[in-house]
Scaffold this active site. Structure first.
Site, PDB file in Angstrom:
ATOM      1  NE  ARG A 220      -3.248   2.679   2.937  1.00 56.62           N
ATOM      2  CZ  ARG A 220      -4.390   2.895   2.302  1.00 56.62           C
ATOM      3  NH1 ARG A 220      -4.830   2.122   1.226  1.00 56.62           N
ATOM      4  NH2 ARG A 220      -5.037   4.078   2.547  1.00 56.62           N
ATOM      5  NE  ARG A 247       3.016  -3.608  12.366  1.00 53.33           N
ATOM      6  CZ  ARG A 247       3.127  -4.895  12.902  1.00 53.33           C
ATOM      7  NH1 ARG A 247       3.737  -5.791  12.357  1.00 53.33           N
ATOM      8  NH2 ARG A 247       1.975  -5.311  13.717  1.00 53.33           N
ATOM      9  CD  GLU A 264       5.302  -4.522  18.001  1.00 50.60           C
ATOM     10  OE1 GLU A 264       5.997  -4.153  18.981  1.00 50.60           O
ATOM     11  OE2 GLU A 264       4.183  -4.980  18.380  1.00 50.60           O
TER      12      GLU A 264
END
Length: 290
Positions: A220, A247, A264
């Site tokens: 994406r 992340r 994360e």
């Protein structure tokens, strides 16, 4: 100049199939770039972590079952060599109550209430919601509920509390069923790549059932709004630490605006198998960190 010694910390699947598809690729790429690189389980007592110039936490995917032990390990390793990400970052990020810190800093996040063992809590009566532990990964012990399944949700919370876990209660973001969850990966302080996956929590799935952590994963291109929220989340990490990797998982709220589901910083899957062109950048950032 001697070869830099780099350890990629992972987990021992105990005879099962190792789930980190990126690990051997990354080890080979680091070796080809001139590093003495190895992968080693974080709980292997035979490993001399002090003998490495850098230890990079990569796929310690059993840590949430053993959070106290894992945090002790990060402190011990951080005391004898450089650990990425730093131990203080890991400690903060292993408990999802960090979402409250991000919200206090003005970062849009999924509204979250927490209840530690013995604390009272309320379940929504007019909307679908999610219950999960504040320490967990891969949708472990997570489930979504409609208001008419209150008794099942209460048993879920009771189970979490019986295991000494703090429960999180969040509204279920219904747009995730159509727009999915987006993951923006950062490495060396820059956007690396992004991906999208379908909703993980299916209706009527038991909280202790096996779940597919990344269903329908695809590449994406992040929007400007997604990138803005992700960068604001990273800027809100306490202490302004130097992060090797991060992340940011996003989903749309009911108004269609991206908000943080998770930040994360411990052991995010990098999805390099989906983005092989990112391998050289990851290797370069690791070598620079040495």
């Amino acid at each position: 100049m001697p070869e830099p010694r780099i350890a990629l910390a992972t987990y021992d699947p105990r005879g099962g199939l190792h789930e980190d598809r990126d690990l051997p690729v990354l080890v080979d790429a680091l070796r080809e770039a001139g590093a003495d690189a190895v992968a080693a389980p974080w709980d292997d007592t035979c490993v001399d972590w002090a003998g490495f110039d850098l230890v990079v936490i990569r796929s310690t995917w059993d840590y949430s079952w053993r959070a106290g032990e894992f945090l002790r390990w990060t402190r011990e390793v951080g005391a004898v060599t450089r650990l990425a990400n730093p131990p203080e970052v890991i400690r903060w990020n292993t408990d999802k109550r960090y979402l409250g810190d991000l919200a206090a800093a003005g970062v849009p996040v999924v509204p979250t209430r927490c209840a530690a063992p013995g604390e009272p809590y309320e379940l929504p009566e007019d909307t679908e919601y999610v219950v999960k532990p504040t320490s967990g990964a891969g949708a472990r012990y997570a489930a979504r509920y409609t208001p008419d399944r209150r008794e099942t949700a209460e048993r879920h919370v009771a189970r979490l509390h019986a295991e000494g876990l703090t429960a999180m209660i969040q509204p279920y973001l219904s747009r995730i069923d159509t727009t999915g969850e987006r993951a923006l990966q950062f490495f060396g302080g820059r956007l690396l790549h992004a991906s999208r996956k379908r909703a993980v929590l299916a209706p009527d799935t038991a909280f202790d059932a096996e779940k597919t952590a990344h269903p329908g994963l695809e590449r994406r291109q992040p929007t400007e709004a997604e990138l803005d929220v992700a960068e604001r989340a990273l800027a809100a990490v306490p202490g302004d630490p130097e992060l090797l990797y991060a992340r940011v998982d996003l989903a749309d709220d009911e108004d269609g605006r991206p908000c943080v589901m998770e930040l994360e910083l411990v052991e995010p899957n990098l999805f390099l198998f989906l983005h092989p062109e990112s391998v050289p950048r990851v290797v370069g950032a690791i070598l620079k960190a040495v």
